[in-house]
Design an enzyme around this catalytic site. Structure first.
Site, mmCIF file in Angstrom:
data_model
loop_
_atom_site.group_PDB
_atom_site.id
_atom_site.type_symbol
_atom_site.label_atom_id
_atom_site.label_comp_id
_atom_site.label_asym_id
_atom_site.label_seq_id
_atom_site.Cartn_x
_atom_site.Cartn_y
_atom_site.Cartn_z
ATOM 1 C CG ASN A 74 -1.503 1.420 1.614
ATOM 2 O OD1 ASN A 74 -1.487 1.771 0.722
ATOM 3 N ND2 ASN A 74 -2.200 1.087 2.394
ATOM 4 C CE LYS A 123 0.169 3.451 4.607
ATOM 5 N NZ LYS A 123 0.032 2.894 6.431
ATOM 6 C CG HIS A 180 -5.602 2.191 5.608
ATOM 7 N ND1 HIS A 180 -4.955 2.758 6.253
ATOM 8 C CD2 HIS A 180 -4.659 0.896 5.021
ATOM 9 C CE1 HIS A 180 -3.499 1.955 6.475
ATOM 10 N NE2 HIS A 180 -3.709 1.124 6.337
ATOM 11 C CD GLU A 214 -2.266 5.054 6.775
ATOM 12 O OE1 GLU A 214 -2.761 5.604 6.042
ATOM 13 O OE2 GLU A 214 -1.515 4.833 7.572
ATOM 14 C CD GLU A 225 -2.940 -2.457 7.909
ATOM 15 O OE1 GLU A 225 -1.956 -2.396 7.423
ATOM 16 O OE2 GLU A 225 -3.487 -0.820 7.637
ATOM 17 N N GLY A 268 3.074 2.500 10.840
ATOM 18 C CA GLY A 268 4.129 3.414 10.463
ATOM 19 C C GLY A 268 4.645 3.792 11.930
ATOM 20 C CB SER A 321 5.844 -1.547 11.750
ATOM 21 O OG SER A 321 5.751 -0.618 12.097
HETATM 22 O O1 LIG Z 1 -1.380 -0.398 4.908
HETATM 23 C C1 LIG Z 1 -0.166 -0.577 5.296
HETATM 24 C C2 LIG Z 1 -0.539 -0.237 6.484
HETATM 25 O O2 LIG Z 1 -0.679 1.069 7.017
HETATM 26 C C3 LIG Z 1 0.959 -0.862 7.298
HETATM 27 O O3 LIG Z 1 1.568 0.231 7.148
HETATM 28 P P1 LIG Z 1 3.286 0.604 7.366
HETATM 29 O O4 LIG Z 1 3.909 -0.876 6.293
HETATM 30 O O5 LIG Z 1 4.057 1.590 7.439
HETATM 31 O O6 LIG Z 1 3.369 -0.101 8.820
#
Ligand SMILES: O=C[C@H](O)COP(=O)(O)O
Length: 262
Positions: free
Chosen positions: A10, A12, A102, A104, A174, A180, A220
């Site tokens: 992803n 983002k 998600h 977010e 998640e 993140g 992460s």
């Molecule tokens: O969609 C992916 C997740 O929100 C994980 O993000 P991350 O790997 O940067 O922690």
């Protein structure tokens, strides 16, 4: 029941369409060099909407094994919904997956489980696979309510999906506190909730349906921690954020079987 692992990147709100093409090409070369077998581990990229057409063009032109998807979709089919993108538009672009709900989107756009269920239905109707996200925040985790909280999200999102529809979905667990932050859940943390999700699907539908659904872990994930998470019975892949923006790192995540035990 064998579920093909899925590694979905992803991106983002990162990378314009030129950068998207460069990253997909580099990912493809890296995986080709490693003789990656996409039947063994499926690899998907989930770019911003504005990149999808360019990603489609390069994936088709170079006959890549990589598939792609979108980060969100409208619940509506068409009409006066300024700024929205329909499932039919994404399907026409060759998207395989659409990420739904998600954390977010839940946090910054107020998306709730009922809306997420309607979006999932729209995605399924258009012949694509929704990746339905769920997971608890830090406050819930500290209170030890992560299982109940996440299962309530699943109950809400699946309320109007029948078994045939449910079978065609992917779930991404998640924990928000691990997104993140560099704070990765332990493999046991991931298994606890992913296992509970599968058990709930068996209650809501039946064991066959529960066994068919792939449940990803996200938060992460890196090449250095993916193998131990993937070793857990109910974890069938990863939804990767930051680490999916680096071709070599994401390719190494997709090749997790090579560094099992590392
Ligand atoms: O969609 C992916 C997740 O929100 C994980 O993000 P991350 O790997 O940067 O922690």
């Amino acid at each position: 029941m064998t579920r093909t692992p899925l590694m979905a990147g992803n991106w983002k709100m990162n990378l314009d369409h030129y950068e998207a093409v460069a990253l997909v090409q580099k990912l493809d070369w890296t995986l080709k060099d490693a003789k990656h077998d996409y039947e063994t581990v499926e690899v998907a990229v989930i770019p911003p909407f504005t990149d999808i057409r360019s990603v489609q063009t390069i994936v088709d032109a170079d006959k890549m094994g990589i598939v792609f998807g979108a980060q969100d979709v409208s619940e509506h089919e068409s009409g006066a919904y300024t700024g929205e993108i329909s499932a039919a538009m994404l399907s026409r672009l060759g998207c395989t997956y659409v990420v739904i709900g998600h954390s977010e989107r839940r946090q910054y756009h107020g998306e709730d489980d009922a809306l997420i269920g309607r979006k999932a239905k729209a995605v399924l109707k258009a012949g694509m696979t929704p990746i339905i996200c769920c997971g608890e925040g830090l406050d819930v985790r500290k209170e030890g309510r992560q299982v109940d909280y996440t299962l309530a999200q699943i109950d809400g999102a699946y309320a109007d999906l029948d078994a045939d529809e449910a079978k065609k979905t992917v779930i991404a667990y998640e924990p928000v506190w691990a997104i993140g932050t560099g704070e990765v859940a332990t493999p046991e943390d991931a298994q606890e909730v992913c296992g509970a999700i599968r058990a709930r699907l068996a209650e809501l539908y039946d064991q066959e349906t529960a066994d068919a659904v792939r449940i990803l872990y996200g938060g992460s994930v890196k090449s250095s921690n993916v193998a131990e998470i993937m070793a857990k019975d109910d974890v069938d892949g990863a939804l990767v954020g930051g680490a999916s923006l680096k071709a070599e790192e994401f390719a190494a995540i997709a090749r997790f079987t090579e560094h099992a035990g590392a």
